[in-house]
Enzyme design. Structure first.
Site, mmCIF file in Angstrom:
data_model
loop_
_atom_site.group_PDB
_atom_site.id
_atom_site.type_symbol
_atom_site.label_atom_id
_atom_site.label_comp_id
_atom_site.label_asym_id
_atom_site.label_seq_id
_atom_site.Cartn_x
_atom_site.Cartn_y
_atom_site.Cartn_z
ATOM 1 N N TYR A 1 -60.331 6.666 22.565
ATOM 2 C CA TYR A 1 -60.995 6.534 23.856
ATOM 3 C C TYR A 1 -62.478 6.827 23.679
ATOM 4 C CZ TYR A 1 -56.723 6.277 26.675
ATOM 5 O OH TYR A 1 -55.530 5.884 27.243
ATOM 6 N N ASP B 1 -55.876 5.306 33.951
ATOM 7 C CA ASP B 1 -55.957 5.702 35.354
ATOM 8 C C ASP B 1 -56.774 4.710 36.177
ATOM 9 O OD1 ASP B 1 -54.533 8.067 34.876
ATOM 10 O OD2 ASP B 1 -56.365 9.111 34.260
#
Length: 268
Positions: A117, A59
């Site tokens: 992540y 994002d």
């Protein structure tokens, strides 16, 4: 800077970037993206636009330490020369670390079996402009409570309560194989490891766990998010600047290496 043409080859790239100045990975008309910037750099070398496919779609503001990608190239430039050539046309915030010829059917996104992540939180009253990339949280956090919350997230769950309203994934039942917290002084690193993630899933998990650490959310309400998808207003979507794609694995050896990795922060 076009050159001689050859047979079509599938090229694997490994890309690192600071996402602060980009509107995410995926190409869009509203502003600069990592994909568009890479494709323009490659166009400067081969003379025409080539589509580059990433292993994920980070994002706006999210970073990547090692984002695999692939493209189909009809050019005779040796793969090992591509990183230097591409980096000549890329801004300092993006670097191609590696490039090699891949199998014709290699797909950086579909063939991935593990993604990692890491999200960093800096728990200090004072901001540090030259500190690590992290979400600055000034309230004290209960690390034990957050560790217990992460244990609840591990395993197979319906993660509908940890996805954005714009998530287009048809499947929300995932097996989160890693959810750990590593602390180095006032810097906390949350590691999440799974085959795939829903849109904003990591950021919602971090926001929820931090709310637990602040005493704003208890175990019962966390379980309601997991069991029923009921997300309370206090469960925030953590800001993007603390999130980084650390690694993607494509075989069992890479999967096991990712699962065992837990470096001391800061990592980015």
């Amino acid at each position: 800077m076009s050159g001689p043409q050859g047979t079509i080859r599938r090229i694997r790239l490994l890309v690192q970037y600071d996402g602060a100045e980009f509107l995410g990975w995926q190409s869009q008309a509203q502003g600069p993206t990592v994909q568009d910037t890479l494709e323009r750099a490659l166009e400067a070398i081969v003379g025409h636009r080539v589509r580059i496919h990433g292993a994920g779609r980070t994002d706006t503001g999210v970073h990547a330490a090692a984002m695999p990608a692939h493209c189909d190239l009809q050019h005779s430039i040796p793969a090992e020369r591509l990183p230097v050539a591409l980096n000549h046309f890329l801004p300092p915030s993006i670097s191609v670390l590696e490039a090699d010829d891949a199998a014709p059917d290699f797909d950086a996104r579909r063939h991935a079996i593990m993604r990692w992540y890491r999200y960093q939180v800096l728990c200090e009253r004072m901001r540090r402009p030259l500190g690590p990339r992290a979400w600055h949280v000034w309230r004290p956090l209960d690390v034990s409570a957050m560790t217990e919350a992460l244990e609840l997230l591990r395993g197979e769950h319906d993660f509908s309560g940890f996805r954005s309203a714009h998530c287009q994934s048809r499947r929300s039942v995932l097996t989160l194989q890693g959810a750990e917290l590593t602390r180095a002084g006032e810097l906390l690193a949350f590691d999440f490891k799974c085959r795939s993630f829903l849109h904003h899933m990591v950021r919602f998990m971090v926001g929820t766990v931090v709310a637990v650490g602040q005493g704003l959310l208890d175990r019962e309400r966390l379980l309601r998010i997991l069991d029923h998808g009921e997300r309370p207003q206090l469960s925030l979507c953590a800001p993007p600047e603390g999130l980084c794609l650390m690694a993607v694995g494509y075989d069992e050896a890479e999967r096991e290496s990712i699962l065992s990795a837990r470096p001391q922060p800061p990592s980015f």
